[in-house]
Design a protein around this motif. Structure first.
Motif, PDB file in Angstrom:
ATOM      1  N   GLN A 168      63.813 -64.498 -47.968  1.00  0.00           N
ATOM      2  CA  GLN A 168      64.619 -63.283 -47.953  1.00  0.00           C
ATOM      3  C   GLN A 168      63.686 -62.085 -47.936  1.00  0.00           C
ATOM      4  O   GLN A 168      62.636 -62.089 -48.577  1.00  0.00           O
ATOM      5  CB  GLN A 168      65.520 -63.240 -49.174  1.00  0.00           C
ATOM      6  N   VAL A 169      64.093 -61.044 -47.223  1.00  0.00           N
ATOM      7  CA  VAL A 169      63.250 -59.866 -47.026  1.00  0.00           C
ATOM      8  C   VAL A 169      63.665 -58.721 -47.937  1.00  0.00           C
ATOM      9  O   VAL A 169      64.848 -58.419 -48.071  1.00  0.00           O
ATOM     10  CB  VAL A 169      63.324 -59.396 -45.557  1.00  0.00           C
ATOM     11  N   PRO A 179      69.216 -60.226 -44.268  1.00  0.00           N
ATOM     12  CA  PRO A 179      67.857 -60.248 -44.819  1.00  0.00           C
ATOM     13  C   PRO A 179      67.195 -61.627 -44.846  1.00  0.00           C
ATOM     14  O   PRO A 179      66.072 -61.753 -45.338  1.00  0.00           O
ATOM     15  CB  PRO A 179      68.058 -59.721 -46.240  1.00  0.00           C
ATOM     16  N   SER A 220      63.886 -56.511 -34.782  1.00  0.00           N
ATOM     17  CA  SER A 220      63.686 -57.271 -36.025  1.00  0.00           C
ATOM     18  C   SER A 220      64.142 -56.465 -37.237  1.00  0.00           C
ATOM     19  O   SER A 220      64.831 -56.984 -38.115  1.00  0.00           O
ATOM     20  CB  SER A 220      62.219 -57.647 -36.205  1.00  0.00           C
ATOM     21  N   ILE A 250      58.466 -60.670 -47.408  1.00  0.00           N
ATOM     22  CA  ILE A 250      59.222 -61.922 -47.332  1.00  0.00           C
ATOM     23  C   ILE A 250      58.986 -62.713 -48.607  1.00  0.00           C
ATOM     24  O   ILE A 250      57.849 -63.093 -48.916  1.00  0.00           O
ATOM     25  CB  ILE A 250      58.815 -62.739 -46.089  1.00  0.00           C
ATOM     26  N   ASN A 308      67.897 -56.180 -37.310  1.00  0.00           N
ATOM     27  CA  ASN A 308      68.484 -57.455 -37.730  1.00  0.00           C
ATOM     28  C   ASN A 308      68.363 -57.650 -39.240  1.00  0.00           C
ATOM     29  O   ASN A 308      69.317 -58.063 -39.904  1.00  0.00           O
ATOM     30  CB  ASN A 308      67.810 -58.621 -37.006  1.00  0.00           C
ATOM     31  N   ILE A 309      67.191 -57.361 -39.788  1.00  0.00           N
ATOM     32  CA  ILE A 309      66.936 -57.538 -41.227  1.00  0.00           C
ATOM     33  C   ILE A 309      67.887 -56.680 -42.059  1.00  0.00           C
ATOM     34  O   ILE A 309      68.329 -57.077 -43.131  1.00  0.00           O
ATOM     35  CB  ILE A 309      65.460 -57.216 -41.564  1.00  0.00           C
ATOM     36  N   THR A 332      65.184 -64.683 -43.218  1.00  0.00           N
ATOM     37  CA  THR A 332      64.243 -64.781 -42.112  1.00  0.00           C
ATOM     38  C   THR A 332      63.439 -66.067 -42.196  1.00  0.00           C
ATOM     39  O   THR A 332      63.452 -66.759 -43.210  1.00  0.00           O
ATOM     40  CB  THR A 332      63.294 -63.560 -42.102  1.00  0.00           C
ATOM     41  N   LEU A 356      57.996 -55.242 -44.428  1.00  0.00           N
ATOM     42  CA  LEU A 356      58.936 -56.295 -44.782  1.00  0.00           C
ATOM     43  C   LEU A 356      58.199 -57.232 -45.725  1.00  0.00           C
ATOM     44  O   LEU A 356      57.158 -57.790 -45.361  1.00  0.00           O
ATOM     45  CB  LEU A 356      59.405 -57.058 -43.542  1.00  0.00           C
ATOM     46  N   THR A 392      64.411 -63.452 -36.758  1.00  0.00           N
ATOM     47  CA  THR A 392      65.530 -62.779 -37.403  1.00  0.00           C
ATOM     48  C   THR A 392      66.782 -63.100 -36.606  1.00  0.00           C
ATOM     49  O   THR A 392      66.705 -63.674 -35.513  1.00  0.00           O
ATOM     50  CB  THR A 392      65.313 -61.247 -37.445  1.00  0.00           C
TER      51      THR A 392
END
Length: 132
Positions: free
Chosen positions: A82-83, A60, A52, A121, A55-56, A62, A119, A22
Motif C-alpha cells: 500500500q502506498v 493505493p 501512476s 510503498i 491511479n494511486i 500497488t 510514493l 498501478t
C-alpha cells in the motif's frame, strides 16, 4: 511487518530501477521508476501529472518488481503493498536528500516540497527468486 532476508536487502540496495504497477477501474498500468530501499519500504519519486500518481490517488494498492535479468541467473524481488503519498515535511526532506545523493537526474532537475511527491510503498507481501 514484512521481513526481508539479508540477500534480498543487499540486492535491493544494489540496483536503482524497478517497474511499478498501478490500476484504476481495473485497467493496469506499469512503468519503470527509480527507487530506494529505505527502512523496510520502497520509495519512488514521481510527478503529479503521471498516470501512476493519478491511479494511486484512487487505489493505493500497488505492486513493484526489482530485477536483474541474466540468462540462467535471474534475480528479483516482487512486492505488493500500500502506498503513502509524501509531499512535504520531515519524511519528504529525508527521502529527497537520499535521492539527491544517489541520482544524477535529481541533481540536474531538483524540486521542492509540494512540487513532486514521493510514493512510500509499505510491503504487505513479497516474494523473491535467484537470491540465496
Amino acid at each position: 511487518m514484512i521481513k526481508f532476508t539479508e540477500s534480498e536487502i543487499d540486492f535491493l540496495k544494489s540496483i536503482e530501477e524497478a517497474r511499478i504497477a498501478t490500476s484504476k477501474n481495473n485497467i493496469p498500468h506499469v512503468k519503470p521508476v527509480s527507487f530506494i530501499f529505505y527502512e523496510n519500504t520502497i520509495i519512488v519519486a514521481t510527478d503529479y501529472n503521471t498516470k501512476s500518481f493519478q491511479n494511486i490517488k484512487t487505489n493505493p494498492h500497488t505492486s513493484i518488481v526489482m530485477d536483474r535479468y541474466v540468462p540462467g541467473s535471474h534475480k528479483a524481488v516482487c512486492i505488493q503493498g500500500q502506498v503513502k503519498i509524501i509531499e512535504s515535511g520531515v519524511k519528504f526532506i529525508e527521502f529527497y536528500k537520499i535521492f539527491y545523493e544517489k541520482f544524477q537526474w535529481v541533481r540536474n532537475d531538483p524540486w521542492k516540497e509540494n512540487e513532486a511527491p514521493f510514493l512510500q510503498i509499505i510491503p504487505k507481501h513479497h516474494t523473491s527468486w535467484g537470491l540465496s
